[in-house]
Design an enzyme around this catalytic site. Structure first.
Site, PDB file in Angstrom:
ATOM      1  N   ASP A  81      14.760  -0.528   1.201  1.00 40.53           N
ATOM      2  CA  ASP A  81      15.426  -0.709   2.485  1.00 40.53           C
ATOM      3  C   ASP A  81      16.507  -1.787   2.309  1.00 40.53           C
ATOM      4  O   ASP A  81      17.586  -1.495   1.805  1.00 40.53           O
ATOM      5  CB  ASP A  81      14.330  -1.101   3.494  1.00 40.53           C
ATOM      6  CG  ASP A  81      14.806  -1.193   4.936  1.00 40.53           C
ATOM      7  OD1 ASP A  81      15.744  -0.480   5.295  1.00 40.53           O
ATOM      8  OD2 ASP A  81      14.213  -1.974   5.698  1.00 40.53           O
ATOM      9  N   GLU A 109       7.694   2.762  -5.851  1.00 39.33           N
ATOM     10  CA  GLU A 109       7.757   2.229  -4.484  1.00 39.33           C
ATOM     11  C   GLU A 109       7.877   3.355  -3.472  1.00 39.33           C
ATOM     12  O   GLU A 109       8.323   4.452  -3.806  1.00 39.33           O
ATOM     13  CB  GLU A 109       9.000   1.331  -4.350  1.00 39.33           C
ATOM     14  CG  GLU A 109       8.682  -0.139  -4.225  1.00 39.33           C
ATOM     15  CD  GLU A 109       8.088  -0.532  -2.868  1.00 39.33           C
ATOM     16  OE1 GLU A 109       7.453   0.281  -2.202  1.00 39.33           O
ATOM     17  OE2 GLU A 109       8.283  -1.715  -2.503  1.00 39.33           O
ATOM     18  N   LYS A 153       0.825  -1.185   0.000  1.00 40.29           N
ATOM     19  CA  LYS A 153       0.000   0.000   0.000  1.00 40.29           C
ATOM     20  C   LYS A 153       0.870   1.250   0.000  1.00 40.29           C
ATOM     21  O   LYS A 153       0.432   2.324  -0.378  1.00 40.29           O
ATOM     22  CB  LYS A 153      -0.885   0.019   1.265  1.00 40.29           C
ATOM     23  CG  LYS A 153      -1.755  -1.185   1.416  1.00 40.29           C
ATOM     24  CD  LYS A 153      -2.396  -1.185   2.827  1.00 40.29           C
ATOM     25  CE  LYS A 153      -3.069  -2.546   3.030  1.00 40.29           C
ATOM     26  NZ  LYS A 153      -3.379  -2.763   4.461  1.00 40.29           N
ATOM     27  N   GLY A 154       2.118   1.051   0.451  1.00 40.65           N
ATOM     28  CA  GLY A 154       3.010   2.186   0.682  1.00 40.65           C
ATOM     29  C   GLY A 154       3.228   3.104  -0.508  1.00 40.65           C
ATOM     30  O   GLY A 154       3.352   4.307  -0.352  1.00 40.65           O
TER      31      GLY A 154
END
Ligand code: IMP
Ligand code: MG
Length: 173
Positions: A101, A97, A41-42
């Site tokens: 990370d 996105e 969902k980010g």
């Protein structure tokens, strides 16, 4: 537990940077159209803002993968929760996105999408934490490189909360 959110990147800074990336992408893809693939969902907040700043024709699709539980550390397990609706074959695909990370999610995802024979495949991320990289990923467009801190806002969550913050912040307990 009481949590506070410290502002890392203000709404104005984020908006200005998204505008710049949108202009850059529009120049790079001049004369073509872009198929934006949002990683839910980010990536959704960033994707919507970015799409508005791109001046070449744009189509959108969404997919959902999971690599994080409610923890703040990557499990290393990547699973497709929702696949794309449309084929990528022959299209200029730009994956959008929220953050790169460890790189595990994106490395897996890009490899999988490449097998679907897009004409081109690039990656755009709002945030990048280079210090945390475990697997190398080629990022074509980056909003901001940030230090190794757990951030929320602009789509990014902590236990599904804070996604709606219009800025990027660090949760302090
Ligand atoms: P990676 O596979 O370790 O690169 O992690 C990718 C996903 O982890 C991102 O798409 C986010 O959903 C989540 N993530 C990584 N860092 C953060 C953070 O600082 N805040 C919120 N979510 C994060
Ligand atoms: Mg994500």
């Amino acid at each position: 537990m009481q949590e506070r959110v410290r502002v890392l990147l203000s709404e104005e800074e984020v908006d200005r940077r998204i505008r710049e990336i949108g202009e850059q992408i529009s120049r790079d893809y001049a004369g073509r159209s872009i198929h934006l693939v949002c990683v839910l969902k980010g990536g959704s907040f960033f994707m919507c803002e970015l799409a508005k700043r791109i001046s070449v024709p744009v189509s959108l699709d969404f997919m959902s993968v999971s690599s994080y539980g409610s923890d703040t550390k990557s499990s290393g397990v990547v699973k497709i929760v929702k696949d794309l609706d449309e084929s990528l074959q022959g299209r200029d695909v730009l994956v959008v996105e929220d953050i790169v990370d460890s790189g595990r999610t994106l490395s897996y995802l890009l490899e999988m999408l490449q097998e679907r024979k897009p004409a081109s495949l690039r990656l755009c991320t709002l945030l990048d934490k280079p210090d945390r990289r475990v697997i190398d990923v080629k990022v074509d467009y980056t909003g901001f490189q940030i230090p190794d801190e757990f951030v929320v806002g602009y789509g990014l969550d902590y236990d599904q909360m804070y996604r709606n913050l219009p800025y990027i912040g660090v949760v302090e307990k």
